[in-house]
Each structure stands twice: as C-alpha cells, then as structure tokens.
Design a protein around this motif. Structure first.
Motif, PDB file in Angstrom:
ATOM      1  N   VAL A  20       7.618  -1.726 -21.493  1.00 49.68           N
ATOM      2  CA  VAL A  20       6.174  -1.495 -21.398  1.00 49.68           C
ATOM      3  C   VAL A  20       5.872  -0.006 -21.246  1.00 49.68           C
ATOM      4  N   VAL A  21       6.578   0.652 -20.345  1.00 48.84           N
ATOM      5  CA  VAL A  21       6.328   2.070 -20.089  1.00 48.84           C
ATOM      6  C   VAL A  21       6.713   2.905 -21.308  1.00 48.84           C
ATOM      7  N   ALA A  22       7.838   2.585 -21.931  1.00 48.77           N
ATOM      8  CA  ALA A  22       8.277   3.335 -23.114  1.00 48.77           C
ATOM      9  C   ALA A  22       7.249   3.244 -24.236  1.00 48.77           C
ATOM     10  N   MET A  23       6.672   2.058 -24.436  1.00 49.51           N
ATOM     11  CA  MET A  23       5.710   1.894 -25.528  1.00 49.51           C
ATOM     12  C   MET A  23       4.381   2.584 -25.239  1.00 49.51           C
ATOM     13  N   SER A  24       4.194   3.061 -23.993  1.00 46.76           N
ATOM     14  CA  SER A  24       3.011   3.867 -23.696  1.00 46.76           C
ATOM     15  C   SER A  24       3.240   5.331 -24.023  1.00 46.76           C
ATOM     16  N   GLY A  25       4.449   5.666 -24.528  1.00 47.48           N
ATOM     17  CA  GLY A  25       4.740   7.038 -24.917  1.00 47.48           C
ATOM     18  C   GLY A  25       5.440   7.858 -23.860  1.00 47.48           C
ATOM     19  N   VAL A  46      16.573  -2.822 -26.714  1.00 44.91           N
ATOM     20  CA  VAL A  46      16.306  -2.443 -28.101  1.00 44.91           C
ATOM     21  C   VAL A  46      16.400  -3.659 -29.011  1.00 44.91           C
ATOM     22  N   ARG A  47      17.426  -4.496 -28.811  1.00 45.40           N
ATOM     23  CA  ARG A  47      17.551  -5.716 -29.618  1.00 45.40           C
ATOM     24  C   ARG A  47      16.353  -6.642 -29.411  1.00 45.40           C
ATOM     25  N   GLU A  48      15.942  -6.783 -28.155  1.00 45.73           N
ATOM     26  CA  GLU A  48      14.764  -7.610 -27.875  1.00 45.73           C
ATOM     27  C   GLU A  48      13.532  -7.058 -28.575  1.00 45.73           C
ATOM     28  N   ALA A  49      13.362  -5.744 -28.510  1.00 48.24           N
ATOM     29  CA  ALA A  49      12.197  -5.126 -29.155  1.00 48.24           C
ATOM     30  C   ALA A  49      12.217  -5.362 -30.662  1.00 48.24           C
ATOM     31  N   GLU A  50      13.399  -5.303 -31.264  1.00 43.93           N
ATOM     32  CA  GLU A  50      13.514  -5.592 -32.699  1.00 43.93           C
ATOM     33  C   GLU A  50      13.099  -7.021 -32.997  1.00 43.93           C
ATOM     34  N   GLU A  51      13.534  -7.968 -32.144  1.00 39.86           N
ATOM     35  CA  GLU A  51      13.175  -9.369 -32.333  1.00 39.86           C
ATOM     36  C   GLU A  51      11.683  -9.589 -32.111  1.00 39.86           C
ATOM     37  N   PHE A  52      11.121  -8.974 -31.075  1.00 39.95           N
ATOM     38  CA  PHE A  52       9.683  -9.101 -30.820  1.00 39.95           C
ATOM     39  C   PHE A  52       8.871  -8.521 -31.974  1.00 39.95           C
ATOM     40  N   LEU A  57       5.245  -9.932 -32.176  1.00 37.43           N
ATOM     41  CA  LEU A  57       4.828  -9.831 -30.785  1.00 37.43           C
ATOM     42  C   LEU A  57       4.717  -8.378 -30.330  1.00 37.43           C
ATOM     43  N   PHE A  58       5.444  -7.492 -30.971  1.00 36.26           N
ATOM     44  CA  PHE A  58       5.347  -6.046 -30.757  1.00 36.26           C
ATOM     45  C   PHE A  58       4.814  -5.408 -32.031  1.00 36.26           C
ATOM     46  N   PRO A  59       4.111  -4.289 -31.927  1.00 38.32           N
ATOM     47  CA  PRO A  59       3.621  -3.609 -33.128  1.00 38.32           C
ATOM     48  C   PRO A  59       4.747  -3.004 -33.952  1.00 38.32           C
ATOM     49  N   HIS A  60       4.466  -2.734 -35.193  1.00 40.77           N
ATOM     50  CA  HIS A  60       5.449  -2.108 -36.081  1.00 40.77           C
ATOM     51  C   HIS A  60       5.902  -0.781 -35.486  1.00 40.77           C
ATOM     52  N   GLY A  61       7.198  -0.564 -35.475  1.00 42.17           N
ATOM     53  CA  GLY A  61       7.770   0.675 -34.953  1.00 42.17           C
ATOM     54  C   GLY A  61       8.090   0.645 -33.476  1.00 42.17           C
ATOM     55  N   ALA A  62       7.784  -0.467 -32.788  1.00 43.52           N
ATOM     56  CA  ALA A  62       8.003  -0.542 -31.346  1.00 43.52           C
ATOM     57  C   ALA A  62       9.481  -0.423 -30.993  1.00 43.52           C
ATOM     58  N   ALA A  63      10.349  -1.053 -31.759  1.00 41.01           N
ATOM     59  CA  ALA A  63      11.779  -1.007 -31.455  1.00 41.01           C
ATOM     60  C   ALA A  63      12.312   0.424 -31.536  1.00 41.01           C
ATOM     61  N   VAL A  65      10.579   3.076 -30.963  1.00 41.85           N
ATOM     62  CA  VAL A  65      10.056   3.772 -29.786  1.00 41.85           C
ATOM     63  C   VAL A  65      10.900   3.444 -28.563  1.00 41.85           C
ATOM     64  N   VAL A  66      11.207   2.175 -28.351  1.00 42.46           N
ATOM     65  CA  VAL A  66      12.019   1.781 -27.210  1.00 42.46           C
ATOM     66  C   VAL A  66      13.399   2.428 -27.302  1.00 42.46           C
ATOM     67  N   GLY A  67      13.986   2.422 -28.485  1.00 41.27           N
ATOM     68  CA  GLY A  67      15.301   3.019 -28.660  1.00 41.27           C
ATOM     69  C   GLY A  67      15.328   4.505 -28.383  1.00 41.27           C
ATOM     70  N   SER A  68      14.269   5.207 -28.747  1.00 40.56           N
ATOM     71  CA  SER A  68      14.250   6.657 -28.565  1.00 40.56           C
ATOM     72  C   SER A  68      13.774   7.079 -27.181  1.00 40.56           C
ATOM     73  N   ARG A  69      12.962   6.250 -26.536  1.00 35.57           N
ATOM     74  CA  ARG A  69      12.381   6.616 -25.244  1.00 35.57           C
ATOM     75  C   ARG A  69      13.212   6.172 -24.045  1.00 35.57           C
ATOM     76  N   VAL A  70      13.982   5.095 -24.191  1.00 32.21           N
ATOM     77  CA  VAL A  70      14.725   4.544 -23.057  1.00 32.21           C
ATOM     78  C   VAL A  70      16.166   5.040 -23.094  1.00 32.21           C
ATOM     79  N   SER A  71      16.620   5.581 -21.980  1.00 33.88           N
ATOM     80  CA  SER A  71      18.010   6.032 -21.866  1.00 33.88           C
ATOM     81  C   SER A  71      18.632   5.387 -20.630  1.00 33.88           C
ATOM     82  N   ALA A  72      19.953   5.472 -20.537  1.00 30.78           N
ATOM     83  CA  ALA A  72      20.684   4.905 -19.405  1.00 30.78           C
ATOM     84  C   ALA A  72      21.382   6.022 -18.643  1.00 30.78           C
ATOM     85  N   ALA A  73      21.293   5.966 -17.315  1.00 30.87           N
ATOM     86  CA  ALA A  73      21.924   6.977 -16.467  1.00 30.87           C
ATOM     87  C   ALA A  73      23.226   6.436 -15.887  1.00 30.87           C
ATOM     88  N   SER A  74      24.066   7.345 -15.442  1.00 26.63           N
ATOM     89  CA  SER A  74      25.353   6.954 -14.873  1.00 26.63           C
ATOM     90  C   SER A  74      25.229   6.502 -13.423  1.00 26.63           C
TER      91      SER A  74
END
Length: 317
Positions: A20-25, A46-52, A57-63, A65-74
């Motif tokens: 949700v937060v990632a798709m807000s930019g 990211v896989r869920e966003a692609e399926e949505f 259920l998600f707008p075009h390009g949402a996946a 956005v999620v892939g580029s905006r969300v990262s994982a920390a150690s």
C-alpha cells in the motif's frame, strides 16, 4: 514529510502495508527476523502484485512499482536507520513487541515516527518500550491491509498532535480512510467485531440457529447495510424510540447480556429520535429523508447486483 517507510515484520499484514505504501510513491524497507526472510517476503509481494495486476485488482504497472520501491534490509537496525516512519507489524505478543520497539527506538532517527499495527494491545502499554514516546502511536490496518480501506489511528496520552496529523495525511495519500480514536484495549474495530462474534456464538450454543444460519442472516440483513451506514446512522434512520423499545425487550429476556446504553436513553427522553426528529446521534434533517431513501435504495440494489455477479463465497459449512 513522510517519504521513506520501514515495515518491521514482513508477513501477511506487514507485507500488505508495504504494498500500500509503495503504491503511494514512497520507498519501503522490510525487516524481519533474518535477511533471508525479509528478502523472501519482498519477492512474494512482487509476485502477489503481479497476480493482483493480472486480475485487475491493482492498476497497470503496480507490480513494477512494488518491485522498485520495496527493498529488504539485513536487520531491523539497518531498516529503520534512515526512514521517516517505522510501522511495527510483528506477532501479537507483548514481550516480542516491546523488544522490537526498543530496538526500533534505539536505531531510528530521533525525529522518525513509530507506529504499531497491534490489534488489541493498549498503545500506552506499548509506548513504555519506546524512547521519546511522543512520536509513537497505533496505526492499525485491517486484514487484508491491501484492500480494506479503514485504518484506526490511535494516539496514547503522550503522542504529539502533529504525529497524528502526519499519519492521517500519509494514509489518505495511500487511499485509506484514517480514523483517529482513543486508546483503549481492543480499540473500536475489535470491540465491535468480538461483541458480534460473542453473541453469534451464544446463539449457536443455545441451539437457536446453526453457524450457517447465523452467517446467512448477518450477511443478508443488518450486515447488508454496513458498507453504507454505520450503527449510529442505521439507528437514526430506524428511529431511536424503536431501539429504546427493543432494548427493553432484550434486557427483560437477557438481563445479563443486554442493557440499554445511557446515551440512547438520554436521547429518547429529550426527543432526539433520529432522522424523523432532525436530531439523534447524527443531525440529518427530516427534509433529507427522500434523498436518504433514494441513496439507500440505489446502494442496496447495487450491492445485490454485485453479490449476484460474484456468486456465493467458497465457504463450506
């Protein structure tokens, strides 16, 4: 301004919040008990966003956005070090939440806001583990966070008012309905939800109806109204004098479970009977009754059509 967010706890709820937060930019950093779990959950999101997106259920390009905006920390410390807001979304265990909040508070910037997605624990109790608790508050999403619009915003006694305003603004940017409330155990959502479940369970225990029958009645009667009108609007439309009479009947039959709320009794005694009187819990005037009725009829017809289109839920009794 909140431009960068960390979500600590990357499971189902935390992951939905991150989407949700990632798709807000905004950029979102995930943290969990290990870097491997955080990264695995990032890939899942990211896989869920692609399926949505594929299902509409998600707008075009949402996946993307999620892939580029969300990262994982150690680690938690790495995730929270440079963000403006941290949302804690670990399991509902007080000791675990306290430990997590201590780590967050020690590693985050002093000006960073800290929220908890707790569903029942008092925010004041959780705040005991947060350095500078004025920046801490509850931000309670509902399951699934991705699609349920309402979010409870729960300041405790020491929460700064500007922190509440910032969170409300963020949630509105995310397309959510932010509702500030007071800090009590269970908040509003779960006090209502568990009160309903408790009475439903008693009806089954008493042999009044099966679980299937209770669910069907709830969905097709008063529950059918709830997407459009909350309990106070429904009561005002029905007439508070009607509610007063029904409470007296219920309290006679089930005195240990039903007693008329004082706020209802006071309104009835003062003549504030709802829409027909122009005042009740709300202040809708009688001259809007035709407009209100027309909206109600359109809403219920549209809901009936939607349910017919979707078909029955895949639930077996």
């Amino acid at each position: 301004m909140i431009a960068r967010v960390a979500v600590v706890g990357s499971g189902y709820m935390g992951g939905g919040i991150a989407q949700v937060v990632a798709m807000s930019g905004r950029d979102v950093v995930l943290a969990d008990v290990s870097a491997e779990i955080a990264e695995a959950n990032r890939a899942r999101l990211v896989r869920e966003a692609e399926e949505f997106e594929r299902r509409g259920l998600f707008p075009h390009g949402a996946a993307q956005v999620v892939g580029s905006r969300v990262s994982a920390a150690s680690s938690i410390e790495e995730a929270v070090a440079e963000v403006d807001l941290i949302e804690e979304a670990v399991p509902e265990i007080l000791e675990l939440k306290h430990d997590t909040l201590r780590r967050i508070g020690a590693a985050a910037r002093r000006e960073a806001l800290i929220g908890s997605n707790t569903s029942t624990i008092s925010i004041g109790v959780l705040a005991e583990a947060v350095p500078e608790p004025g920046r801490f508050l509850g931000i309670h999403f509902s399951n699934p966070a991705t699609f349920i619009p309402g979010v409870e915003v729960i300041p405790h006694a020491a929460t700064r008012s500007d922190a509440v305003a910032e969170i409300v603004g963020l949630l509105e940017d995310c397309g959510k309905s932010a509702v500030p409330i007071a800090d009590v155990t269970g908040f509003v959502l779960n006090r209502l939800q568990y009160a309903l479940f408790g009475e439903a369970a008693r009806l089954v225990e008493e042999g009044v109806a099966s679980a299937e029958a209770v669910d069907r009645i709830a969905r097709t009667t008063f529950g059918f109204r709830l997407p459009f009108f909350g309990p106070f609007a429904i009561a005002d439309i029905a007439g508070l004098d009607v509610y007063d009479f029904c409470y007296r009947s219920l309290s006679e039959a089930y005195p240990e479970r039903f007693s008329e709320p004082e706020v209802l009794r006071e309104r009835v005694q003062s003549g504030a009977l709802g829409v027909k009187a122009g005042r009740g819990f709300l202040s809708t005037p009688p001259e809007r009754i035709d407009e209100l009725t027309a909206y109600r009829d359109r809403a219920y017809a549209a809901m009936s059509a939607l349910l017919a289109e979707l078909g029955p839920a895949p639930v077996d009794y």
